[in-house]
Write an enzyme that holds these catalytic residues in place. Structure first.
Site, PDB file in Angstrom:
ATOM      1  N   SER A 186      69.323 -83.851  85.387  1.00 24.14           N
ATOM      2  CA  SER A 186      67.982 -83.105  85.282  1.00 24.14           C
ATOM      3  C   SER A 186      67.098 -84.015  84.350  1.00 24.14           C
ATOM      4  O   SER A 186      67.630 -85.158  83.688  1.00 24.14           O
ATOM      5  CB  SER A 186      68.272 -81.790  84.582  1.00 24.14           C
ATOM      6  OG  SER A 186      66.958 -81.380  83.740  1.00 24.14           O
ATOM      7  N   TYR A 198      72.727 -77.316  77.718  1.00 15.96           N
ATOM      8  CA  TYR A 198      72.173 -78.099  78.837  1.00 15.96           C
ATOM      9  C   TYR A 198      71.784 -79.485  78.762  1.00 15.96           C
ATOM     10  O   TYR A 198      72.353 -80.221  79.660  1.00 15.96           O
ATOM     11  CB  TYR A 198      71.008 -77.218  79.258  1.00 15.96           C
ATOM     12  CG  TYR A 198      70.559 -77.589  80.672  1.00 15.96           C
ATOM     13  CD1 TYR A 198      71.120 -76.836  81.702  1.00 15.96           C
ATOM     14  CD2 TYR A 198      69.399 -78.337  80.873  1.00 15.96           C
ATOM     15  CE1 TYR A 198      70.687 -77.285  83.044  1.00 15.96           C
ATOM     16  CE2 TYR A 198      69.031 -78.443  82.219  1.00 15.96           C
ATOM     17  CZ  TYR A 198      69.875 -77.923  83.252  1.00 15.96           C
ATOM     18  OH  TYR A 198      69.290 -78.232  84.574  1.00 15.96           O
TER      19      TYR A 198
END
Ligand SMILES: *[C@@H]1O[C@H](CO)[C@@H](O)[C@H](O)[C@H]1NC(C)=O
Length: 350
Positions: A186, A198
């Site tokens: 990401s 994350y």
């Protein structure tokens, strides 16, 4: 288009330029030649995709789901792994019986072993052409001092540890086919903000993939990293994120909550909603196009930035000096307003 006379004139003009500015012309021509060769090289495709197996994790929804359907339509032999039985059934319902599904929970070693066994039997001597590590989750996500170790584990166990275990266990099948591994990271793996596991997990995916690529190059195994910007999927679902934020906020100790101020939570949600609406693109095919290229191109790229926000904003920002990215992120993200200051003032008064 041009008559002979005009063509002759153009040629003469070109020759004059070469003689007058040789250094400039050499550079100019080299740039064009390099660009053209790169574009042609990038567009070359592999052959015989009808005989090539691709295994994709996280096909219940989002990128994985769309990728499974697209590769299936393209002719690859797709084995789609879903976390739930319902995910498998829904995917089967909108494709054909040649698309195979398997249940996979990447945090459960036994579940991974079962999937490997199934894929080994399906692929036989050919081995596995593609492994797409797509399964992932975003929550719990929130300011760092709202979280405990369990919250970090829940994300890291799926996005990083699960991905590593799946990769290690599928690697023999991939090596057999001199295949590819496509790992979904990401932009948040390149530029960390918004606390929780994350960003850490995606940064870990970048790092793991870099080592893996360098180790596997001798075996003809190629590793690609996908770096999506913000897209509307289950991972960015406001409903899930907000529900979890409520859980985090409600369990805060009075001290921590006071340091943020009573109004902070509502403001945080508002900014979250606004930024998701501004940044999230609904066109997730931008991401699956990158994955398709990584699997079907003769020369897959090492990194794919997916989405304009990734290409033009997040990835360039990740190269900026920290003071600059800090200022920009501070402008974009919610911050403790009155709360933080009030506490600091109380402390001084005492
Ligand atoms: C996945 O496996 C883990 C570890 O065995 C388990 O705790 C978790 O509940 C499982 N998740 C699902 C959705 O089955």
């Amino acid at each position: 288009m041009y008559d002979d006379e005009e063509q002759g004139e153009l040629l003469d003009r070109f020759k004059e330029l070469w003689i007058a500015h040789p250094a400039f012309m050499v550079t100019f021509t080299s740039v064009i030649v390099v660009f053209l060769s790169w574009t042609i090289r990038d567009s070359l495709k592999i052959r015989d995709i009808q005989q090539k197996h691709v295994f994709i994790t996280g096909c219940d929804s989002g990128f994985g789901n769309l990728l499974a359907q697209r590769l299936h339509r393209k002719g690859f032999i797709v084995i789609a792994a879903c976390l739930t039985e319902k995910g498998c059934q829904d995917l089967k319902a909108c494709t054909s019986p040649t698309l195979k599904t398997v249940i996979l929970n990447v945090t459960n070693p036994k579940s991974i072993d079962k999937a490997v066994e199934y894929v080994a039997a399906e692929t036989g001597n050919a081995g596995l052409h593609g492994l797409v590590n797509n399964a992932g989750r975003a929550t719990p996500i929130g300011p760092t001092d709202w979280l405990d170790m369990e919250d970090f584990h829940r994300v890291l166990d799926v996005n990083l540890i699960g991905l590593i275990e799946v990769t290690l266990k599928f690697l023999p099948l991939i090596k057999k086919a001199r295949g590819r591994i496509v790992n979904v990271a990401s932009v948040m793996g390149r530029l960390a903000f918004g606390g929780g596991g994350y960003c850490l997990s995606k940064c870990g995916v970048e790092s793991f993939s870099d080592s893996l690529r360098r180790d596997m190059q001798y075996f003809g195994v190629k590793v690609s990293i996908i770096e999506p910007g913000f897209f509307k999927t289950g991972v960015t679902s406001l409903e899930i994120i907000e529900k979890d934020l409520h859980r985090l906020w409600n369990r805060l100790t009075p001290d921590v909550r006071c340091s943020y101020g009573d109004k902070y939570f509502d403001k945080y949600l508002k900014v979250q909603r606004l930024s998701m609406k501004t940044f999230c693109s609904a066109d997730i095919s931008k991401v699956t196009n990158c994955m398709e290229h990584a699997l079907a191109a003769r020369y897959p790229r090492t990194r794919y930035g997916a989405g304009w926000d990734a290409k033009l904003f997040w990835l360039p920002l990740s190269y900026a000096p920290a003071f600059l990215s800090d200022i920009l992120l501070k402008l974009l993200l919610p911050r403790p307003l009155a709360g933080g200051r009030a506490l600091a003032k109380n402390k001084v008064d005492v």
